[in-house]
Design a protein around this motif. Sequence first.
Motif, PDB file in Angstrom:
ATOM      1  N   THR A 116       0.860  -1.181   0.000  1.00  0.00           N
ATOM      2  CA  THR A 116       0.000   0.000   0.000  1.00  0.00           C
ATOM      3  C   THR A 116       0.892   1.225   0.000  1.00  0.00           C
ATOM      4  OG1 THR A 116      -1.599  -1.178   1.388  1.00  0.00           O
ATOM      5  CG2 THR A 116      -1.880   1.191   1.186  1.00  0.00           C
ATOM      6  N   PHE A 117       0.523   2.250  -0.740  1.00  0.00           N
ATOM      7  CA  PHE A 117       1.284   3.487  -0.633  1.00  0.00           C
ATOM      8  C   PHE A 117       0.332   4.652  -0.434  1.00  0.00           C
ATOM      9  CE2 PHE A 117       0.307   3.755  -5.150  1.00  0.00           C
ATOM     10  CZ  PHE A 117       0.116   5.112  -5.356  1.00  0.00           C
ATOM     11  N   THR A 118       0.791   5.605   0.322  1.00  0.00           N
ATOM     12  CA  THR A 118       0.051   6.848   0.524  1.00  0.00           C
ATOM     13  C   THR A 118       0.994   8.007   0.253  1.00  0.00           C
ATOM     14  OG1 THR A 118      -1.438   5.904   2.179  1.00  0.00           O
ATOM     15  CG2 THR A 118      -1.170   8.289   2.186  1.00  0.00           C
ATOM     16  N   GLY A 119       0.640   8.815  -0.725  1.00  0.00           N
ATOM     17  CA  GLY A 119       1.421  10.012  -1.025  1.00  0.00           C
ATOM     18  C   GLY A 119       0.559  11.235  -0.827  1.00  0.00           C
ATOM     19  N   GLY A 120       1.143  12.293  -0.317  1.00  0.00           N
ATOM     20  CA  GLY A 120       0.345  13.476  -0.051  1.00  0.00           C
ATOM     21  C   GLY A 120       1.154  14.747  -0.021  1.00  0.00           C
ATOM     22  N   LEU A 121       0.444  15.858   0.039  1.00  0.00           N
ATOM     23  CA  LEU A 121       1.055  17.177   0.128  1.00  0.00           C
ATOM     24  C   LEU A 121       0.294  17.980   1.167  1.00  0.00           C
ATOM     25  CD1 LEU A 121       3.193  19.109  -1.089  1.00  0.00           C
ATOM     26  CD2 LEU A 121       1.394  19.945  -2.628  1.00  0.00           C
ATOM     27  N   ASP A 122       1.025  18.484   2.154  1.00  0.00           N
ATOM     28  CA  ASP A 122       0.432  19.237   3.258  1.00  0.00           C
ATOM     29  C   ASP A 122       0.938  20.672   3.197  1.00  0.00           C
ATOM     30  OD1 ASP A 122      -0.763  20.026   5.634  1.00  0.00           O
ATOM     31  OD2 ASP A 122       0.811  19.185   6.885  1.00  0.00           O
ATOM     32  N   TYR A 123      -0.002  21.627   3.131  1.00  0.00           N
ATOM     33  CA  TYR A 123       0.367  23.047   3.110  1.00  0.00           C
ATOM     34  C   TYR A 123      -0.391  23.761   4.222  1.00  0.00           C
ATOM     35  CZ  TYR A 123       0.671  27.927   1.640  1.00  0.00           C
ATOM     36  OH  TYR A 123       0.885  29.288   1.609  1.00  0.00           O
ATOM     37  N   GLU A 124       0.350  24.476   5.073  1.00  0.00           N
ATOM     38  CA  GLU A 124      -0.242  25.241   6.163  1.00  0.00           C
ATOM     39  C   GLU A 124       0.368  26.632   6.176  1.00  0.00           C
ATOM     40  OE1 GLU A 124       0.139  23.279   9.944  1.00  0.00           O
ATOM     41  OE2 GLU A 124       0.028  21.294   9.022  1.00  0.00           O
ATOM     42  N   THR A 125      -0.433  27.618   6.492  1.00  0.00           N
ATOM     43  CA  THR A 125       0.080  28.986   6.577  1.00  0.00           C
ATOM     44  C   THR A 125      -0.614  29.727   7.719  1.00  0.00           C
ATOM     45  OG1 THR A 125       0.392  31.067   5.357  1.00  0.00           O
ATOM     46  CG2 THR A 125      -1.607  29.825   4.899  1.00  0.00           C
ATOM     47  N   MET A 126       0.108  30.658   8.321  1.00  0.00           N
ATOM     48  CA  MET A 126      -0.440  31.467   9.400  1.00  0.00           C
ATOM     49  C   MET A 126       0.100  32.892   9.294  1.00  0.00           C
ATOM     50  SD  MET A 126      -0.189  30.984  13.543  1.00  0.00           S
ATOM     51  CE  MET A 126       1.596  31.155  13.571  1.00  0.00           C
TER      52      MET A 126
END
Length: 703
Positions: free
Chosen positions: A358-368
Amino acid sequence: MKIALLRQASLLMLPAMLPVSALAANAASNTMVVSAAPSASGLSELDTPAAVSVVSGDDMRHAAPRVNLSENLSSVPGLQIQNRQNYAQDLQISVRGFGSRSTFGLRGIRMYVDGIPATMPDGQGQTSNIDIGSIDHIDVLRGPFSALYGNSSGGVINVETETGQQPTTLEASSWYGSYGSWRNSVKASGATGDGTQAGEVNYTVSASRFTTHGFRDHSSAQKNLGNAKLGVRIDDASTLTLLFNSVHVEAQDPGGLTAEQWKNNPRQVASNVSLYDARKTVDQTQAGLHYQRQMSENDDLSVMMYAGERETTQYQSIPKSAQQGVGNAGGVIALSRHYQGIDTRWTHRDALFTIPVTFTGGLDYETMTEKRKGYQNYSGEELGVQGEMRRNERNLMWNLDPYLQTAWQLTDKLSLDAGVRFSTVNFDSNDYYVTSTDLDDSGNRRYHRWLPAAALNYAIDNSWNTYVSAGRGFETPTLNELSYRAKGQAGLNLGLQPATSETVELGSKKRIGNGLLTAALFQTDTKNEIVSNGSFEGRTTYKNAGETRRRGLELGLDQQFGESWRFKAAWTLLDARYRSNACGTESCDGNRIPGIARNMAYAGLAYAPDQGWYAGTNVRYLSDIAADDENDVKAPSYTVVGVNSGYKWLVQNWTLDLFGRVDNLFDRNYIGSVIVNESNGRYYEPAPGRNYSVGLTVSYAFQ
């Protein structure tokens, strides 16, 4: 061994570029990595190759005030959670010692609520917006795989609230305790179906109000909290969940006490606290949107979007003479923060050369974006009021993190889990308060790290697993830690560097009847650990230590026997020490890292049938805690006992639950938490003596 394992973890990322897999992610959550065999909470404590504990919402609410997470989380090994008795500064939470330096809020650990980070991009977090009355379960992840959550992930706490189900249920709850404390709450939950048909809706909505006079003088507080979760089945393959949360807190700040003050009268406060009326007001509102779609039999898509704002005004007890100093930011902090983010994740299940993967790929973007202003905490001769401006700046912080996690079932008994995250954190500050004596303090910094982790898990049999894991994590300075320099110096603390940690862990888990026995042995080496540089005139500043080392053993047991009996126990041995360059010109090499207990123990026994009489007791032990780098000052060890009893009626569609409890049964005088390196010697935040409370919950199910 540790370096070799980390190198192997990095090499394991190469085949992950092929159709391989990840730790299977919790389908109902945006955060917790899990194994392929989920429990009712979506997380398998037995099969996950990491130190992880799951606490149900029912356990959090059982015979409890439902105000603070510290009430029923002490049974988690490796988790040091303490109530400061100061609602202006939140709980003090650390995982394996990460977060112990915090004088307010959370640092060093990641916290999520329904997939929305309660930890900001800079690593600063808080727990005030968590509605215990609506919790479905809490997952606490410790060890190497915490690093896969990016900045400040020395540990991960994931809170999931209830998803509404049939029948529709209305609930009202009240609790009354010592020191003028009370909480009232209401909750409604339900669903139009079982969630499998298009157009079906589920919902959980709650609201509560908490008020207390406080155990100590000048420690009253009130909190209004609202939480809502609405789920919609769009079609056979996709769901949409809407999330809303709002909290308002007004709290006085009693500050710390010296050893002599604590012994003479633990309820008193220092004179400056009253003179300058130290206090804090917080308003936070946030909303989120979670879209999930099963793209095919083997592919899932998850998109989590959220946005919120947090307004904070804090009055500090900084003497007038210090506030008048050149470059001093004053005694009133006014913060306006706007934050938002999106986490997109794809999960694919397949087979490679007959190996299930199984593979999980992702992109997380956070800004403050933060607007930070400072004012004098006086006007003329009047103290404790907002005066002239002394600071005005805009701070921006963002992170962009691509990640990949993989899971290989190599044989029937052997599995490999690995992941990597490339975390980039950017800080930029524009100073708008520039005078002839207060120069432009604008500046920027960017931090980035590769964060690999890997684990081998071997199933000795269907009820017994053992694993070895390794990983690398890092922690950047928070905005607050960058905002002030030592001893009231002007300007940003831009010399502060991120900390980098490397961890190896060996663990084993054994299912025993209806119970689970867990053990984990670990070592964490950290470079440039961010530590307190002292609290000067009411404000804490920070610095980097050279190297630190944490070695520990965690044991946990959760055993149910008979139909209604349950026993929970936990023991943590944590040796956390400075190895180099901790105290500047003085040598603290070999000293204990302050704020961390070497030994923690918990034991709880409960008789809890589905209805009728129930009762329980628990014992908590915490060894002494060093309060300064030199280890000259320590909070003494303590053991406290709590008891509770109640009666639960089930009458047709009605459920009534009435309980009473006594905490600190033997009236022990002890320190609830410490303020690390407090330069005025006010290290101690006392805990209350024997205290009493009663509660009643009434619910009605429309069947």
